[in-house]
Design a protein around this motif. Structure first.
Motif, PDB file in Angstrom:
ATOM      1  N   SER A   1      -3.218   5.243  -2.474  1.00 29.03           N
ATOM      2  CA  SER A   1      -1.780   4.520  -1.712  1.00 29.03           C
ATOM      3  C   SER A   1      -1.573   3.157  -1.844  1.00 29.03           C
ATOM      4  N   ALA A   2      -2.750   2.326  -2.573  1.00 28.61           N
ATOM      5  CA  ALA A   2      -2.639   1.126  -2.941  1.00 28.61           C
ATOM      6  C   ALA A   2      -1.456   0.502  -3.635  1.00 28.61           C
ATOM      7  N   GLN A   3      -0.920   1.630  -4.382  1.00 23.16           N
ATOM      8  CA  GLN A   3       0.405   1.646  -5.235  1.00 23.16           C
ATOM      9  C   GLN A   3       1.474   1.172  -4.496  1.00 23.16           C
ATOM     10  N   TRP A   4       1.569   1.433  -3.515  1.00 24.36           N
ATOM     11  CA  TRP A   4       2.673   1.229  -2.572  1.00 24.36           C
ATOM     12  C   TRP A   4       2.597  -0.465  -1.792  1.00 24.36           C
ATOM     13  N   THR A   5       3.545  -1.520  -2.356  1.00 24.30           N
ATOM     14  CA  THR A   5       3.122  -2.760  -2.240  1.00 24.30           C
ATOM     15  C   THR A   5       4.398  -3.183  -1.261  1.00 24.30           C
ATOM     16  N   LYS A   6       5.322  -2.113  -0.871  1.00 23.08           N
ATOM     17  CA  LYS A   6       6.619  -2.984  -0.105  1.00 23.08           C
ATOM     18  C   LYS A   6       6.228  -3.103   1.300  1.00 23.08           C
ATOM     19  N   THR A   7       5.175  -2.770   2.048  1.00 27.66           N
ATOM     20  CA  THR A   7       4.586  -3.154   3.097  1.00 27.66           C
ATOM     21  C   THR A   7       3.100  -3.463   3.259  1.00 27.66           C
ATOM     22  N   SER A   8       2.732  -4.058   4.024  1.00 26.41           N
ATOM     23  CA  SER A   8       1.262  -4.492   4.261  1.00 26.41           C
ATOM     24  C   SER A   8       0.368  -3.362   4.829  1.00 26.41           C
ATOM     25  N   CYS A   9       1.030  -2.221   5.078  1.00 27.31           N
ATOM     26  CA  CYS A   9       0.100  -1.133   5.953  1.00 27.31           C
ATOM     27  C   CYS A   9      -0.929  -0.795   4.934  1.00 27.31           C
ATOM     28  N   ILE A  10      -0.901  -0.648   3.851  1.00 27.06           N
ATOM     29  CA  ILE A  10      -2.022  -0.148   3.123  1.00 27.06           C
ATOM     30  C   ILE A  10      -3.262  -1.233   3.028  1.00 27.06           C
ATOM     31  N   ALA A  11      -2.786  -2.434   2.617  1.00 25.14           N
ATOM     32  CA  ALA A  11      -3.831  -3.459   2.858  1.00 25.14           C
ATOM     33  C   ALA A  11      -4.356  -3.685   4.281  1.00 25.14           C
ATOM     34  N   GLU A  12      -3.623  -3.459   5.098  1.00 26.43           N
ATOM     35  CA  GLU A  12      -4.028  -3.769   6.726  1.00 26.43           C
ATOM     36  C   GLU A  12      -5.255  -2.625   6.914  1.00 26.43           C
TER      37      GLU A  12
END
Length: 134
Positions: free
Chosen positions: A15-26
């Motif tokens: 999912s880290a490929q999705w960078t439009k929001t910070s949700c995955i990094a958070e």
């Protein structure tokens, strides 16, 4: 629960490929906040690469993603057994080094925060943690 955690780490890595929001990094930062998760995160195939990719995003709109990814990397570096995985990943070292020179994201360069907020001191501590394993 170990199997469940591996599945969660796999999902976060993909999912880290999705960078439009910070949700995955958070979510990765939240996982790294728990000491018992740090070694499994470092050892999980592709996770450090995914985190460093997030930490190296260039757009001004990616600031929150970068900060969360750097915070996760710093927390993982607190685990001595995770450090060999981190120093072998060139992109992790690049992300931390780049972050140590950036001033544009309004990092608080005075202190370290256990709540996962990125500070210049956190980045320096991560680099110091890893330098002993180079």
């Amino acid at each position: 629960t170990i199997l469940f955690h591996k599945l969660l780490l796999s999902a976060l890595t993909v999912s880290a490929q999705w960078t439009k929001t910070s949700c995955i990094a958070e979510a990765m930062k939240t996982q790294a906040f728990m000491e018992e998760n740090r070694l499994p995160m470092a050892a999980h195939d592709g996770l450090l690469q995914a985190l460093s990719n997030l930490a190296l995003l260039d757009s001004l709109t990616d600031s929150d993603v970068r900060k969360s990814a750097i915070a996760a990397l710093e927390m993982i570096s607190r685990e001595p057994r995770a450090r060999p995985y981190m120093v072998r990943n060139e992109q992790v070292m690049q992300a931390l080094t780049k972050a140590s020179f950036e001033r544009g994201d309004n990092y608080d360069y005075d202190g370290i925060h256990d709540d996962g907020n990125v500070t210049g001191k956190m980045i320096r501590v991560a680099l110091q943690n890893l330098s002993s394993h180079l």
